[in-house]
Design a protein around this motif. Sequence first.
Motif, mmCIF file in Angstrom:
data_model
loop_
_atom_site.group_PDB
_atom_site.id
_atom_site.type_symbol
_atom_site.label_atom_id
_atom_site.label_comp_id
_atom_site.label_asym_id
_atom_site.label_seq_id
_atom_site.Cartn_x
_atom_site.Cartn_y
_atom_site.Cartn_z
ATOM 1 N N PHE A 77 64.577 40.429 28.947
ATOM 2 C CA PHE A 77 63.831 39.689 29.964
ATOM 3 C C PHE A 77 64.124 40.227 31.356
ATOM 4 O O PHE A 77 63.279 40.173 32.252
ATOM 5 C CB PHE A 77 64.143 38.193 29.879
ATOM 6 N N TRP A 78 65.363 40.785 31.548
ATOM 7 C CA TRP A 78 65.710 41.356 32.849
ATOM 8 C C TRP A 78 64.821 42.555 33.144
ATOM 9 O O TRP A 78 64.283 42.696 34.245
ATOM 10 C CB TRP A 78 67.190 41.769 32.843
ATOM 11 N N TRP A 79 64.642 43.433 32.150
ATOM 12 C CA TRP A 79 63.749 44.583 32.332
ATOM 13 C C TRP A 79 62.333 44.098 32.632
ATOM 14 O O TRP A 79 61.629 44.671 33.473
ATOM 15 C CB TRP A 79 63.741 45.455 31.073
ATOM 16 N N GLY A 80 61.907 43.079 31.932
ATOM 17 C CA GLY A 80 60.562 42.565 32.151
ATOM 18 C C GLY A 80 60.359 42.071 33.572
ATOM 19 O O GLY A 80 59.385 42.441 34.238
ATOM 20 N N LEU B 253 58.342 42.690 39.070
ATOM 21 C CA LEU B 253 58.620 42.619 40.508
ATOM 22 C C LEU B 253 58.226 43.902 41.224
ATOM 23 O O LEU B 253 57.622 43.883 42.310
ATOM 24 C CB LEU B 253 60.115 42.329 40.723
ATOM 25 N N VAL B 254 58.550 45.050 40.619
ATOM 26 C CA VAL B 254 58.293 46.336 41.288
ATOM 27 C C VAL B 254 56.811 46.731 41.193
ATOM 28 O O VAL B 254 56.155 47.009 42.217
ATOM 29 C CB VAL B 254 59.172 47.447 40.656
ATOM 30 N N VAL C 226 54.197 42.971 41.599
ATOM 31 C CA VAL C 226 54.289 42.171 42.816
ATOM 32 C C VAL C 226 54.351 43.050 44.073
ATOM 33 O O VAL C 226 53.579 42.861 45.015
ATOM 34 C CB VAL C 226 55.524 41.238 42.752
ATOM 35 N N GLN C 227 55.272 44.023 44.078
ATOM 36 C CA GLN C 227 55.452 44.838 45.285
ATOM 37 C C GLN C 227 54.378 45.918 45.416
ATOM 38 O O GLN C 227 53.695 46.020 46.424
ATOM 39 C CB GLN C 227 56.853 45.478 45.261
ATOM 40 N N LEU C 228 54.237 46.762 44.372
ATOM 41 C CA LEU C 228 53.286 47.876 44.461
ATOM 42 C C LEU C 228 51.858 47.482 44.080
ATOM 43 O O LEU C 228 50.905 48.154 44.492
ATOM 44 C CB LEU C 228 53.762 49.022 43.546
ATOM 45 N N ARG C 229 51.725 46.426 43.288
ATOM 46 C CA ARG C 229 50.415 45.947 42.841
ATOM 47 C C ARG C 229 49.621 47.036 42.106
ATOM 48 O O ARG C 229 48.405 47.165 42.290
ATOM 49 C CB ARG C 229 49.607 45.392 44.014
ATOM 50 N N TRP C 230 50.325 47.831 41.319
ATOM 51 C CA TRP C 230 49.655 48.895 40.561
ATOM 52 C C TRP C 230 49.151 48.378 39.213
ATOM 53 O O TRP C 230 48.161 48.886 38.697
ATOM 54 C CB TRP C 230 50.629 50.056 40.321
ATOM 55 N N LEU C 231 49.878 47.408 38.649
ATOM 56 C CA LEU C 231 49.582 46.973 37.281
ATOM 57 C C LEU C 231 49.568 45.446 37.194
ATOM 58 O O LEU C 231 50.242 44.775 37.992
ATOM 59 C CB LEU C 231 50.652 47.524 36.327
ATOM 60 N N LEU D 35 53.358 47.714 31.205
ATOM 61 C CA LEU D 35 54.631 47.053 31.542
ATOM 62 C C LEU D 35 55.346 46.455 30.322
ATOM 63 O O LEU D 35 56.554 46.679 30.154
ATOM 64 C CB LEU D 35 54.400 45.984 32.612
ATOM 65 N N PRO D 36 54.662 45.703 29.445
ATOM 66 C CA PRO D 36 55.398 45.219 28.252
ATOM 67 C C PRO D 36 55.871 46.350 27.343
ATOM 68 O O PRO D 36 56.941 46.261 26.743
ATOM 69 C CB PRO D 36 54.373 44.318 27.541
ATOM 70 N N SER D 37 55.092 47.443 27.255
ATOM 71 C CA SER D 37 55.532 48.583 26.432
ATOM 72 C C SER D 37 56.777 49.224 27.029
ATOM 73 O O SER D 37 57.709 49.581 26.305
ATOM 74 C CB SER D 37 54.413 49.624 26.323
#
Length: 308
Positions: A146-149, A154-155, A158-163, A176-178
């Motif tokens: 869950f920490w990786w998730g 967040l990166v 939320v921050q970059l808004r790429w995905l 991201l889940p993969s």
Amino acid sequence: MLRYIIKRFFTSLLTFFAILLFTFILARLLPGDPITVMYGEMQPTPEVRAALERELGLDKPIVVQFFIYASRMLRGDWGLSVHTRVPVAALAGDAFLSTLVLTAFSITLAAALGLLLSYLSVVRYNTLVDKVIRGVSVGTFSLPVFWWGYILILVFAVQLRWLPAGGKGGIEHLILPSLTLAMVNLGMITRVSRAAMIEVLMQDHVVLAKAKGLSNGDVMVRHVIRNALVAIVTVIGLRFGVLLGGAVITETVFAYPGMGKMIVDAILTRDYPVLIGGMFIASLAVMIVNLAVDMAYALLDPRVRVGG
């Protein structure tokens, strides 16, 4: 070989039956019942409750319930969801396909990177590269999934808004889940593959091959990787089976509609048919993968077939 496969098949069949029985009993032992969850604070009258119990088969002894349910499942009747009234087979099938796609992406990524890192670690044995790879591999599987998730959300969301941060849609929803599942499995695949290659490197026939003047690349390809495949295939297959059985935390963090999320939702709502149907699919998938791993294991190492 055929005898070995038949033996493994019947062993898996017995294991599957035991898992199904255990899951059925465990579901019935959960506090609360589906009728209470369906009505919430507005409790049904005794007559309505009795009618619903007859409809859902809850008025019979648990052993009778199990054999009725098992016989229906074998005929393809998995029942309806208590809450949505949608056939369980359809719900479980859709969820399984979603998890299969997610799992295939993540295990392919983890296996490719893990084999590359383990190869670099072995050819640069005891150097700075080797030490960095060992540290990274320990770090990836030491941190909770869950920490990786949350970090990836967040990166990149939320921050970059790429995905997108979650849900199901195009390939962008899978990244991201993969990555989250791949990070957890990357370290284990890297460490097991590295250890297997180093063990083969210490064997006499590899030392002899080096003494004959074979290059390091030829030694790695012809002798080391080939002989280390048993351990590598085993760890990749087992991790794939575990993920296929339900990546519960990752699917919950990303609101991904796979097997794990479906089973968690079924537990929370006491939706017994969906819960048992989900466990049925998950258990079957894990056993099929394990059986495939055992067969690959026997093909790669004939001593396994002899030992049974």
